[in-house]
Design an enzyme around this catalytic site. Structure first.
Site, PDB file in Angstrom:
ATOM      1  N   ASP A   1       0.842  -1.209   0.000  1.00 47.94           N
ATOM      2  CA  ASP A   1       0.000   0.000   0.000  1.00 47.94           C
ATOM      3  C   ASP A   1       0.876   1.257   0.000  1.00 47.94           C
ATOM      4  O   ASP A   1       0.380   2.374  -0.111  1.00 47.94           O
ATOM      5  CB  ASP A   1      -1.021  -0.008   1.151  1.00 47.94           C
ATOM      6  CG  ASP A   1      -0.373  -0.083   2.520  1.00 47.94           C
ATOM      7  OD1 ASP A   1       0.869  -0.221   2.610  1.00 47.94           O
ATOM      8  OD2 ASP A   1      -1.117  -0.012   3.531  1.00 47.94           O
ATOM      9  N   SER A   2       2.197   1.073   0.052  1.00 48.20           N
ATOM     10  CA  SER A   2       3.130   2.185  -0.174  1.00 48.20           C
ATOM     11  C   SER A   2       2.879   2.799  -1.555  1.00 48.20           C
ATOM     12  O   SER A   2       3.324   3.916  -1.823  1.00 48.20           O
ATOM     13  CB  SER A   2       4.582   1.700  -0.066  1.00 48.20           C
ATOM     14  OG  SER A   2       4.797   0.568  -0.890  1.00 48.20           O
TER      15      SER A   2
ATOM     16  N   ASP B   1      -1.140  -6.075  -0.268  1.00 45.54           N
ATOM     17  CA  ASP B   1      -1.508  -5.489   1.031  1.00 45.54           C
ATOM     18  C   ASP B   1      -3.022  -5.307   1.161  1.00 45.54           C
ATOM     19  O   ASP B   1      -3.673  -4.855   0.207  1.00 45.54           O
ATOM     20  CB  ASP B   1      -0.867  -4.105   1.168  1.00 45.54           C
ATOM     21  CG  ASP B   1       0.404  -4.128   1.990  1.00 45.54           C
ATOM     22  OD1 ASP B   1       0.622  -5.098   2.744  1.00 45.54           O
ATOM     23  OD2 ASP B   1       1.178  -3.163   1.884  1.00 45.54           O
TER      24      ASP B   1
ATOM     25  N   LYS C   1      -1.135  -9.430   2.777  1.00 43.41           N
ATOM     26  CA  LYS C   1      -0.382  -8.985   3.947  1.00 43.41           C
ATOM     27  C   LYS C   1      -1.266  -8.039   4.746  1.00 43.41           C
ATOM     28  O   LYS C   1      -2.004  -7.242   4.154  1.00 43.41           O
ATOM     29  CB  LYS C   1       0.911  -8.281   3.542  1.00 43.41           C
ATOM     30  CG  LYS C   1       1.681  -7.696   4.742  1.00 43.41           C
ATOM     31  CD  LYS C   1       3.089  -7.303   4.382  1.00 43.41           C
ATOM     32  CE  LYS C   1       3.242  -5.948   3.762  1.00 43.41           C
ATOM     33  NZ  LYS C   1       2.719  -4.794   4.542  1.00 43.41           N
TER      34      LYS C   1
ATOM     35  N   GLU D   1      -1.275  -5.562   8.549  1.00 44.92           N
ATOM     36  CA  GLU D   1      -0.488  -5.024   9.661  1.00 44.92           C
ATOM     37  C   GLU D   1      -1.164  -5.332  10.985  1.00 44.92           C
ATOM     38  O   GLU D   1      -2.393  -5.308  11.077  1.00 44.92           O
ATOM     39  CB  GLU D   1      -0.335  -3.505   9.502  1.00 44.92           C
ATOM     40  CG  GLU D   1       0.478  -3.127   8.273  1.00 44.92           C
ATOM     41  CD  GLU D   1       0.642  -1.620   8.105  1.00 44.92           C
ATOM     42  OE1 GLU D   1       0.354  -0.850   9.051  1.00 44.92           O
ATOM     43  OE2 GLU D   1       1.073  -1.204   7.008  1.00 44.92           O
TER      44      GLU D   1
ATOM     45  N   GLU E   1       9.293  -4.275  10.300  1.00 36.43           N
ATOM     46  CA  GLU E   1       9.699  -2.975   9.729  1.00 36.43           C
ATOM     47  C   GLU E   1      10.173  -2.009  10.810  1.00 36.43           C
ATOM     48  O   GLU E   1       9.620  -1.966  11.923  1.00 36.43           O
ATOM     49  CB  GLU E   1       8.521  -2.339   8.961  1.00 36.43           C
ATOM     50  CG  GLU E   1       8.884  -0.956   8.406  1.00 36.43           C
ATOM     51  CD  GLU E   1       7.955  -0.396   7.354  1.00 36.43           C
ATOM     52  OE1 GLU E   1       6.970  -1.078   6.985  1.00 36.43           O
ATOM     53  OE2 GLU E   1       8.215   0.734   6.890  1.00 36.43           O
TER      54      GLU E   1
HETATM   55  O1  KIV Z   1       3.558  -1.097   1.674  1.00 34.68           O
HETATM   56  C1  KIV Z   1       4.698  -1.586   1.544  1.00 34.68           C
HETATM   57  O2  KIV Z   1       5.371  -1.412   0.524  1.00 34.68           O
HETATM   58  C2  KIV Z   1       5.210  -2.403   2.639  1.00 34.68           C
HETATM   59  C3  KIV Z   1       6.646  -2.798   2.590  1.00 34.68           C
HETATM   60  C4  KIV Z   1       7.513  -1.620   2.697  1.00 34.68           C
HETATM   61  C5  KIV Z   1       6.958  -3.843   3.576  1.00 34.68           C
HETATM   62  O3  KIV Z   1       4.493  -2.718   3.526  1.00 34.68           O
END
Ligand code: KIV
Length: 292
Positions: free
Chosen positions: A65-66, A104, A134, A136, A203
């Protein structure tokens, strides 16, 4: 030649046969089995071309989600939507042949309840063909991780500095600096590993704490701003390539300066256009040549 191929989940995906071929995809159980073995190589990807460039070199491509910060200029990941994640995951799936693609779950799409998380994750997997999701969170998300994994959805955890909690932390600083925080990170990792996560991203965490978590957890840890002792590493690809224009954390190693190359190329193009040096004859269409 482009053709319609069958990807891992039997979704029709356009293929480009000019790209390096890799017939066998890396699976979630194969990654889970890498605990304590050869480090797992992971990078983020949000687009088809980037997935194609990276695929043969990495074990796992994360559609993070970055994407909100890196491609859309958002200040945090909080504004990213499920629809954005689906569109970018579909793009990455069109480019990846070998790497395991994980996507994510964005902020607000899973925290409410295990059922809400299941609905979001199932929709993403159905519409994209990604191998897993993924999310959090540690102890607080263990019930959700268990709910998903018991229903066939592979889950990668994410502990330590969790960007979706940036408002609660008051910033993106490293975690695990006090005994209480370090203990919580270990407890978080243990809780989601016990709930069935196949791997855990650690992280922005004190090096010793990340190394301790790697020793303690039965599943691979994937470090980012964590420790070389982790079972694998991940970076945001645009950070590594020098393409991200926002704040780049100190834990990033720049392997290229492509941003500068883009700038140089654009300046050269602008100069050529203004001086009528582009296009040249080779870039123009002439009349059809008669056959001999
Ligand atoms: O959103 C993302 O790119 C991440 C990674 C940096 C682990 O969660």
């Amino acid at each position: 030649m482009r053709r319609l191929g069958l990807h891992r989940c039997s979704l029709p995906v356009e293929r480009d046969d000019k790209m390096p071929q890799a017939t066998k995809a890396i699976t979630v159980p194969a990654l889970r089995a890498r605990k304590g073995k050869t480090p797992i190589v992971c990078l983020t990807a949000y687009t088809t071309p980037m997935a194609k460039w990276l695929d043969v070199h990495v074990d796992l491509l994360l559609v993070g989600d970055s994407v909100g910060m890196v491609l859309y200029g958002m200040e945090s990941t909080l504004g990213v939507t499920v629809d954005m994640m689906i569109a970018h995951t579909q793009a990455v799936m069109r480019g990846a042949r070998r790497a395991c693609v994980i996507t994510d779950l964005p902020f607000g799409s899973y925290q409410e309840s295990p059922e809400a998380a299941y609905r979001t994750a199932a929709r993403i997997l159905k519409e994209t063909g990604a191998a897993g999701v993924k999310l959090e969170g540690g102890e607080a998300m263990a019930e959700t991780v268990s709910f998903l994994t018991q229903r066939g959805i592979p889950v990668m955890g994410h502990i330590g500095m969790m960007p979706q909690s940036v408002r609660a932390y008051g910033g993106f600083g490293a975690r695990g600096k006090t005994e209480i925080e370090a203990g919580q990170i270990l407890a978080d990792g243990e809780a989601i590993a016990a709930a069935g996560a196949f791997a855990v991203v650690v992280e922005g965490t004190l090096e010793t704490v990340a190394a301790d978590a790697t020793k303690a957890l039965p599943v691979p840890t994937i470090g980012i701003g964590a420790s070389a002792a982790c079972d694998g590493q991940i970076l945001v690809t645009e950070d590594l390539l020098g393409l991200f224009t926002g704040f780049v954390p100190s834990f990033v190693k720049r392997y290229a300066a492509l941003g500068e190359e883009v700038e140089k190329a654009a300046a050269q193009y602008a100069s050529d256009v203004k001086k009528r040096r582009f296009p040249e004859a080779a870039h123009c269409f002439g009349p059809k040549k008669p056959k001999p």
